[in-house]
Design an enzyme around this catalytic site. Structure first.
Site, PDB file in Angstrom:
ATOM      1  N   PHE A  46       0.809  -1.225   0.000  1.00 42.02           N
ATOM      2  CA  PHE A  46       0.000   0.000   0.000  1.00 42.02           C
ATOM      3  C   PHE A  46       0.843   1.275   0.000  1.00 42.02           C
ATOM      4  O   PHE A  46       0.330   2.356  -0.273  1.00 42.02           O
ATOM      5  CB  PHE A  46      -0.936  -0.003   1.231  1.00 42.02           C
ATOM      6  CG  PHE A  46      -0.253   0.465   2.479  1.00 42.02           C
ATOM      7  CD1 PHE A  46      -0.205   1.813   2.801  1.00 42.02           C
ATOM      8  CD2 PHE A  46       0.383  -0.438   3.332  1.00 42.02           C
ATOM      9  CE1 PHE A  46       0.446   2.254   3.946  1.00 42.02           C
ATOM     10  CE2 PHE A  46       1.040  -0.003   4.469  1.00 42.02           C
ATOM     11  CZ  PHE A  46       1.069   1.349   4.772  1.00 42.02           C
ATOM     12  N   CYS A  49       9.753   1.385   3.296  1.00 38.61           N
ATOM     13  CA  CYS A  49      10.610   0.290   3.741  1.00 38.61           C
ATOM     14  C   CYS A  49      12.034   0.801   3.961  1.00 38.61           C
ATOM     15  O   CYS A  49      12.856   0.093   4.511  1.00 38.61           O
ATOM     16  CB  CYS A  49      10.597  -0.846   2.735  1.00 38.61           C
ATOM     17  SG  CYS A  49      11.360  -0.368   1.193  1.00 38.61           S
ATOM     18  N   LYS A  93      -1.567  -7.014  -9.373  1.00 36.77           N
ATOM     19  CA  LYS A  93      -2.608  -6.946  -8.342  1.00 36.77           C
ATOM     20  C   LYS A  93      -2.207  -5.816  -7.393  1.00 36.77           C
ATOM     21  O   LYS A  93      -1.341  -5.976  -6.543  1.00 36.77           O
ATOM     22  CB  LYS A  93      -2.709  -8.256  -7.558  1.00 36.77           C
ATOM     23  CG  LYS A  93      -3.914  -8.245  -6.643  1.00 36.77           C
ATOM     24  CD  LYS A  93      -3.788  -9.204  -5.479  1.00 36.77           C
ATOM     25  CE  LYS A  93      -3.029  -8.640  -4.309  1.00 36.77           C
ATOM     26  NZ  LYS A  93      -3.572  -7.410  -3.713  1.00 36.77           N
ATOM     27  N   GLU A 119       8.877  -3.794  13.177  1.00 41.75           N
ATOM     28  CA  GLU A 119       8.576  -2.735  12.204  1.00 41.75           C
ATOM     29  C   GLU A 119       7.297  -2.016  12.629  1.00 41.75           C
ATOM     30  O   GLU A 119       6.235  -2.625  12.705  1.00 41.75           O
ATOM     31  CB  GLU A 119       8.395  -3.346  10.813  1.00 41.75           C
ATOM     32  CG  GLU A 119       8.162  -2.301   9.742  1.00 41.75           C
ATOM     33  CD  GLU A 119       8.037  -2.900   8.338  1.00 41.75           C
ATOM     34  OE1 GLU A 119       7.403  -3.948   8.174  1.00 41.75           O
ATOM     35  OE2 GLU A 119       8.578  -2.279   7.393  1.00 41.75           O
ATOM     36  N   SER A 179       4.849  -7.146   3.531  1.00 44.76           N
ATOM     37  CA  SER A 179       5.363  -7.463   4.866  1.00 44.76           C
ATOM     38  C   SER A 179       6.118  -8.800   4.879  1.00 44.76           C
ATOM     39  O   SER A 179       5.881  -9.664   4.022  1.00 44.76           O
ATOM     40  CB  SER A 179       4.207  -7.499   5.860  1.00 44.76           C
ATOM     41  OG  SER A 179       3.293  -8.487   5.461  1.00 44.76           O
TER      42      SER A 179
HETATM   43  P1  NAD Z   1       1.111  -6.718   3.106  1.00 46.81           P
HETATM   44  O1  NAD Z   1       2.069  -7.831   3.228  1.00 46.81           O
HETATM   45  O2  NAD Z   1      -0.012  -6.625   4.053  1.00 46.81           O
HETATM   46  O3  NAD Z   1       0.428  -6.735   1.641  1.00 46.81           O
HETATM   47  C1  NAD Z   1       1.202  -6.705   0.453  1.00 46.81           C
HETATM   48  C2  NAD Z   1       0.398  -7.334  -0.678  1.00 46.81           C
HETATM   49  O4  NAD Z   1       0.179  -8.715  -0.388  1.00 46.81           O
HETATM   50  C3  NAD Z   1      -0.983  -6.717  -0.888  1.00 46.81           C
HETATM   51  O5  NAD Z   1      -1.230  -6.654  -2.271  1.00 46.81           O
HETATM   52  C4  NAD Z   1      -1.919  -7.696  -0.204  1.00 46.81           C
HETATM   53  O6  NAD Z   1      -3.214  -7.707  -0.803  1.00 46.81           O
HETATM   54  C5  NAD Z   1      -1.217  -9.028  -0.422  1.00 46.81           C
HETATM   55  N1  NAD Z   1      -1.449 -10.001   0.660  1.00 46.81           N
HETATM   56  C6  NAD Z   1      -1.784  -9.740   1.946  1.00 46.81           C
HETATM   57  N2  NAD Z   1      -1.860 -10.895   2.652  1.00 46.81           N
HETATM   58  C7  NAD Z   1      -1.547 -11.891   1.800  1.00 46.81           C
HETATM   59  C8  NAD Z   1      -1.426 -13.308   1.926  1.00 46.81           C
HETATM   60  N3  NAD Z   1      -1.635 -13.916   3.094  1.00 46.81           N
HETATM   61  N4  NAD Z   1      -1.071 -14.019   0.843  1.00 46.81           N
HETATM   62  C9  NAD Z   1      -0.826 -13.405  -0.330  1.00 46.81           C
HETATM   63  N5  NAD Z   1      -0.918 -12.062  -0.515  1.00 46.81           N
HETATM   64  C10 NAD Z   1      -1.275 -11.320   0.527  1.00 46.81           C
HETATM   65  O7  NAD Z   1       1.983  -5.368   3.104  1.00 46.81           O
HETATM   66  P2  NAD Z   1       1.468  -3.861   3.128  1.00 46.81           P
HETATM   67  O8  NAD Z   1       0.956  -3.549   4.480  1.00 46.81           O
HETATM   68  O9  NAD Z   1       0.607  -3.563   1.959  1.00 46.81           O
HETATM   69  O10 NAD Z   1       2.846  -3.083   2.874  1.00 46.81           O
HETATM   70  C11 NAD Z   1       3.716  -2.692   3.905  1.00 46.81           C
HETATM   71  C12 NAD Z   1       4.897  -3.620   4.014  1.00 46.81           C
HETATM   72  O11 NAD Z   1       5.600  -3.638   2.779  1.00 46.81           O
HETATM   73  C13 NAD Z   1       5.906  -3.179   5.053  1.00 46.81           C
HETATM   74  O12 NAD Z   1       6.325  -4.299   5.780  1.00 46.81           O
HETATM   75  C14 NAD Z   1       7.037  -2.603   4.231  1.00 46.81           C
HETATM   76  O13 NAD Z   1       8.304  -2.645   4.845  1.00 46.81           O
HETATM   77  C15 NAD Z   1       6.995  -3.487   3.024  1.00 46.81           C
HETATM   78  N6  NAD Z   1       7.652  -2.885   1.878  1.00 46.81           N
HETATM   79  C16 NAD Z   1       8.861  -3.399   1.504  1.00 46.81           C
HETATM   80  C17 NAD Z   1       9.543  -2.823   0.441  1.00 46.81           C
HETATM   81  C18 NAD Z   1      10.897  -3.354   0.037  1.00 46.81           C
HETATM   82  O14 NAD Z   1      11.361  -3.013  -1.029  1.00 46.81           O
HETATM   83  N7  NAD Z   1      11.537  -4.174   0.854  1.00 46.81           N
HETATM   84  C19 NAD Z   1       8.990  -1.756  -0.249  1.00 46.81           C
HETATM   85  C20 NAD Z   1       7.742  -1.280   0.137  1.00 46.81           C
HETATM   86  C21 NAD Z   1       7.077  -1.854   1.221  1.00 46.81           C
END
Ligand code: NAD
Length: 501
Positions: free
Chosen positions: A158, A290, A182, A401, A235
């Site tokens: 997000f 991140c 997606k 985090e 995450s």
């Molecule tokens: P999230 O893991 O909740 O969701 C990410 C994506 O995965 C979304 O599209 C969501 O719909 C999908 N998703 C959620 N649960 C799932 C499951 N059980 N199985 C498959 N798909 C699933 O993450 P978020 O809250 O949207 O984003 C924030 C996180 O992203 C933070 O931890 C941040 O550090 C990380 N992030 C990392 C980077 C990087 O480059 N390392 C960059 C940006 C964000």
């Protein structure tokens, strides 16, 4: 009231973009609200499995001709897309602010970074070249060619609704593959808007698809045998699970995950510049990056107790003074320096961490729970900058985090202890050092187990032509997104050995 005009004036009903068509979903719609104003801005479907299958079939169907399209012709679609992205730059940026909450300048920065991915991907004729060697044995030559694989899935977080899918899609598609994106269901508008521009750019139907949904669609992606690889950003628990499932179904995977980033301040740092860089690092994007700073480590290397006390107080006071001046409000007011967090649940989660910090004995020196806004807005998603001091590395707030505008200040005697502290944390996304000494800078770059290193830089964000790295619990996979490494991820290396009689 916002100073800049809102590009979304009434609630949008989002559709999927499949096979070059805008298709209504039969899935239940969810609300998308502007976190700053609380207004409903869109309804986004939770797409069905059938709809996802249609996208996979469209992408599979498009792959045959697309991979046979000469790389330069593929690149021309990206040149057109780049022009359209530039023409729509301001609207794209304001949409990000409306769906995510970040300030307009942060959104403009994100749009620029996203466009840079498209620019780099236009170099595909050179990026995709293989290599060769004559006479590997008498009269025999050998060469390596890179071939696209088929359909790739992109699962986005997000926090960067516009940019993150562009870390992958342009490289995958330029290399001759087709993709299904997606977006995060919390921020689905930017990818919808990009797809409208893709539609005008001359890409054949089925090459670039967008299917809305959440976990269920992501699971379909993982299970589908026709999807050759997954790019996930999100995450760590979800990323680990995706990495495991992709192993089971034999898919390649890039899983960029969570972070807990340490910023070291050495006694010889330029304090004014360090504090300015820290403000963007800890509070930019309301701490939802991140690459955001999470733990500020003030290092007393080479100082006696009295000198260290004075240095520590100086850094802490300067940090708090700057953080307390940050203007919080609606990002479309371009004087605002920090927007809301993206949704109410996010805010509640962050409030939970603040309480935990207090309970575990850290000192709350700047309390962001007392929300002060520059406009009359609902405080549902807003927080002000928060600062804890007297934090120890074993505290929950220092280990986990938080993903919000909370800074933890830690004190440590030596550089070695600070490096040890970084290594004791499971994440390895980014670490930064502020110093005037080449010796400490080099030691830091050499020893620290983190994918992205900043030296007198608060946000170590790699440019489009470098890989976006990450180690330990921040990354699962081998090759990274962006640039040359992405091209390797999105292609298979085939080796040909030939002789002619
Ligand atoms: P999230 O893991 O909740 O969701 C990410 C994506 O995965 C979304 O599209 C969501 O719909 C999908 N998703 C959620 N649960 C799932 C499951 N059980 N199985 C498959 N798909 C699933 O993450 P978020 O809250 O949207 O984003 C924030 C996180 O992203 C933070 O931890 C941040 O550090 C990380 N992030 C990392 C980077 C990087 O480059 N390392 C960059 C940006 C964000």
């Amino acid at each position: 009231m916002p100073i800049l005009e809102e590009p979304i004036k009434e609630t949008l009903h989002l559709r999927n973009y499949i096979d070059g068509e805008w298709v209504d979903s039969k899935g239940e719609p969810n609300d998308v609200t502007n976190p700053a104003t609380g207004k409903l801005i869109a309804r986004v479907p939770v797409s069905t499995e059938d709809e996802f299958e249609k996208a996979v079939n469209a992408a599979k169907g498009a792959f045959y001709d697309w991979r046979r399209t000469p790389p330069l012709a593929r690149a021309r679609c990206f040149f057109r897309l780049k022009e359209l992205l530039e023409e729509n730059f301001e609207e794209l940026s304001r949409i990000q602010t409306m769906e995510h909450g970040k300030t307009i300048d942060e959104s403009r920065g994100e749009t620029r970074r996203g466009i840079e991915m498209v620019e780099v991907a236009t170099g595909i004729p050179s990026l995709m070249m293989g290599y060769n060697l004559e006479d590997i044995a008498s009269g025999i030559d050998e060469y390596l060619i890179r071939q696209p694989l088929g359909v790739f899935g992109i699962i986005a977080p997000f926090n960067f609704p516009f940019m993150v899918p562009l870390w992958f899609a342009p490289y995958a598609i330029a290399a001759g593959n087709c993709v299904i994106i997606k977006p995060s269901p919390h921020v689905p508008l930017s990818q919808t808007k990009i797809a409208e521009l893709v539609d005008e750019s001359g890409f054949p139907p089925g090459v670039w698809n967008v299917v809305h949904g959440g976990e269920a669609i992501a699971s379909c992606m993982m299970e589908n045998r026709d999807i050759k690889g997954i790019c996930f950003v999100g995450s760590t628990p979800v990323g680990k699970e995706i990495y495991r499932k992709c192993g089971e179904t034999g898919k390649r995977v890039i899983a960029q995950c969570g972070a807990k980033n340490f910023l070291l301040v050495m006694p010889d740092a330029d304090l004014e510049k360090t504090i300015a860089a820290c403000m963007t690092s800890f509070y930019g994007n309301a701490g939802q990056r991140c690459l955001s700073g999470a733990n500020l480590v003030i290092v007393g290397e080479g100082l006696n107790k009295q000198e260290f006390d004075a240095f520590y107080e100086k850094v802490v006071n300067a940090f708090i003074a700057s953080a307390s001046k940050i203007k919080v409000g609606y990002g479309l007011d371009d004087s605002v320096q920090m927007g809301p967090v993206q949704n109410k649940q996010r805010k509640e989660r962050i409030l939970g961490f603040i309480q935990k910090g207090i309970d575990e004995g850290a000192k709350l020196r700047l309390d962001g729970r007392n929300v002060r806004l520059v406009e009359d807005l609902p405080d549902t998603c807003f927080l002000n900058p928060t600062v804890f001091t007297d934090v120890t590395p074993d505290m929950t707030i220092a280990r986990e985090e938080i993903f919000g505008p909370v800074a933890n200040i830690i004190r440590t005697e030596s550089f070695d202890d600070a490096v040890e502290m970084i290594h004791s944390n499971p994440y390895g996304n980014a670490s930064c050092i502020f110093t005037g000494s080449g010796k400490w800078a080099r030691e830091f770059q050499y020893r620290v187990e983190c994918g992205n290193i900043g030296i007198n830089i608060g946000i170590a964000a790699p440019m489009a032509f470098f890989p976006f790295s990450g180690m330990k619990d921040s990354f699962f996979g081998t090759l990274h997104g962006q640039g040359q490494e992405a091209i390797r991820f999105f292609t298979e290396s085939k080796v040909v050995i030939q002789r002619w009689f």
